[in-house]
Motif scaffolding. Structure first.
Motif, PDB file in Angstrom:
ATOM      1  N   LEU A   1       0.820  -1.048  -0.179  1.00  0.00           N
ATOM      2  CA  LEU A   1      -0.170  -0.111   0.028  1.00  0.00           C
ATOM      3  C   LEU A   1       0.712   1.359  -0.118  1.00  0.00           C
ATOM      4  N   GLY A   2       1.989   1.364   0.321  1.00  0.00           N
ATOM      5  CA  GLY A   2       3.137   2.175  -0.097  1.00  0.00           C
ATOM      6  C   GLY A   2       3.785   2.742   0.954  1.00  0.00           C
ATOM      7  N   ASN A   3       4.963   3.129   0.950  1.00  0.00           N
ATOM      8  CA  ASN A   3       5.278   3.707   2.825  1.00  0.00           C
ATOM      9  C   ASN A   3       4.576   5.449   2.714  1.00  0.00           C
TER      10      ASN A   3
ATOM     11  N   ILE B   1       1.960   5.315  -5.505  1.00  0.00           N
ATOM     12  CA  ILE B   1       3.162   5.098  -4.826  1.00  0.00           C
ATOM     13  C   ILE B   1       4.849   5.445  -5.874  1.00  0.00           C
ATOM     14  N   HIS B   2       5.603   5.055  -5.427  1.00  0.00           N
ATOM     15  CA  HIS B   2       6.683   6.110  -6.422  1.00  0.00           C
ATOM     16  C   HIS B   2       7.926   4.544  -6.885  1.00  0.00           C
ATOM     17  N   LEU B   3       7.659   4.510  -7.980  1.00  0.00           N
ATOM     18  CA  LEU B   3       8.265   3.939  -8.618  1.00  0.00           C
ATOM     19  C   LEU B   3       9.546   4.214  -9.557  1.00  0.00           C
ATOM     20  N   SER B   4      10.510   2.892 -10.072  1.00  0.00           N
ATOM     21  CA  SER B   4      11.690   3.706 -11.331  1.00  0.00           C
ATOM     22  C   SER B   4      11.243   2.463 -12.118  1.00  0.00           C
ATOM     23  N   ALA B   5      11.872   3.610 -13.263  1.00  0.00           N
ATOM     24  CA  ALA B   5      12.234   2.869 -14.543  1.00  0.00           C
ATOM     25  C   ALA B   5      13.703   1.890 -13.892  1.00  0.00           C
ATOM     26  N   ALA B   6      14.780   0.791 -14.440  1.00  0.00           N
ATOM     27  CA  ALA B   6      15.113   0.396 -13.889  1.00  0.00           C
ATOM     28  C   ALA B   6      16.541   1.438 -14.450  1.00  0.00           C
ATOM     29  N   ASP B   7      16.464   1.981 -15.155  1.00  0.00           N
ATOM     30  CA  ASP B   7      17.793   3.063 -15.428  1.00  0.00           C
ATOM     31  C   ASP B   7      17.995   4.702 -13.964  1.00  0.00           C
TER      32      ASP B   7
ATOM     33  N   GLY C   1      -1.982  -1.609 -15.405  1.00  0.00           N
ATOM     34  CA  GLY C   1      -3.580  -0.922 -15.959  1.00  0.00           C
ATOM     35  C   GLY C   1      -3.326   0.331 -16.479  1.00  0.00           C
ATOM     36  N   PRO C   2      -4.328   1.061 -16.138  1.00  0.00           N
ATOM     37  CA  PRO C   2      -4.524   2.415 -16.995  1.00  0.00           C
ATOM     38  C   PRO C   2      -3.654   3.154 -14.282  1.00  0.00           C
ATOM     39  N   ALA C   3      -3.776   1.822 -13.508  1.00  0.00           N
ATOM     40  CA  ALA C   3      -3.568   2.764 -12.474  1.00  0.00           C
ATOM     41  C   ALA C   3      -1.781   3.639 -12.743  1.00  0.00           C
ATOM     42  N   LEU C   4      -1.149   2.220 -13.301  1.00  0.00           N
ATOM     43  CA  LEU C   4       0.575   3.427 -13.442  1.00  0.00           C
ATOM     44  C   LEU C   4       0.133   3.874 -14.912  1.00  0.00           C
ATOM     45  N   ARG C   5       1.176   5.630 -14.771  1.00  0.00           N
ATOM     46  CA  ARG C   5       1.181   6.041 -14.987  1.00  0.00           C
ATOM     47  C   ARG C   5       2.276   7.095 -15.098  1.00  0.00           C
ATOM     48  N   TRP C   6       2.936   7.788 -15.767  1.00  0.00           N
ATOM     49  CA  TRP C   6       4.458   8.049 -15.976  1.00  0.00           C
ATOM     50  C   TRP C   6       4.078   9.784 -15.986  1.00  0.00           C
ATOM     51  N   GLU C   7       4.838  10.225 -15.181  1.00  0.00           N
ATOM     52  CA  GLU C   7       4.915  11.598 -15.045  1.00  0.00           C
ATOM     53  C   GLU C   7       5.723  11.698 -14.626  1.00  0.00           C
TER      54      GLU C   7
ATOM     55  N   PRO D   1      -3.110  -0.143  -4.753  1.00  0.00           N
ATOM     56  CA  PRO D   1      -2.270  -1.220  -4.224  1.00  0.00           C
ATOM     57  C   PRO D   1      -1.318  -1.574  -5.172  1.00  0.00           C
ATOM     58  N   LEU D   2       0.010  -2.073  -5.273  1.00  0.00           N
ATOM     59  CA  LEU D   2       0.457  -2.999  -5.615  1.00  0.00           C
ATOM     60  C   LEU D   2       0.421  -4.255  -5.795  1.00  0.00           C
TER      61      LEU D   2
END
Length: 104
Positions: free
Chosen positions: A24-26, A35-41, A68-74, A88-89
């Motif tokens: 659910l996130g920190n 939820i903050h995520l990162s690409a590999a780089d 799905g659509p809950a993931l957004r690149w911003e 949630p993840l």
């Protein structure tokens, strides 16, 4: 953008997420509303900027398409696009998880 995105979190919070069936996130994620995520780089920079000196960290690899659509690149740090998860993840989207960063 990419087929795998990553979450860095503490070992204890990851164990709790596994028990609950979803992450659910920190505190930062909850404050920001995603939820903050990162690409590999982006993982190395995120680790250095937000987790410097911390031990007991877990790197979670996540199937981006499963979110799905809950993931957004911003835009975030320096205008660079980062993956943000609005919801949630689910454990079903996790490809792998293992230790990262300095370990005790």
């Amino acid at each position: 953008m990419t087929d795998t995105v990553y979450k860095i979190c503490g070992r204890e919070e990851w164990l709790e997420a596994q028990s609950a069936g979803a992450y659910l996130g920190n505190a930062d994620d909850i404050r920001d509303g995603f939820i903050h995520l990162s690409a590999a780089d982006q993982v190395e920079g995120t680790l250095a900027r937000h987790f410097a000196g911390r031990t007991g960290l877990v790197l979670v690899a996540v199937d981006a398409a499963a979110l799905g659509p809950a993931l957004r690149w911003e835009p975030s740090r320096g205008g660079e696009l980062f993956p943000h998860l609005y919801g949630p993840l689910p454990m079903s989207a996790v490809r792998s998880a293992g230790p990262i960063g300095p370990q005790p």
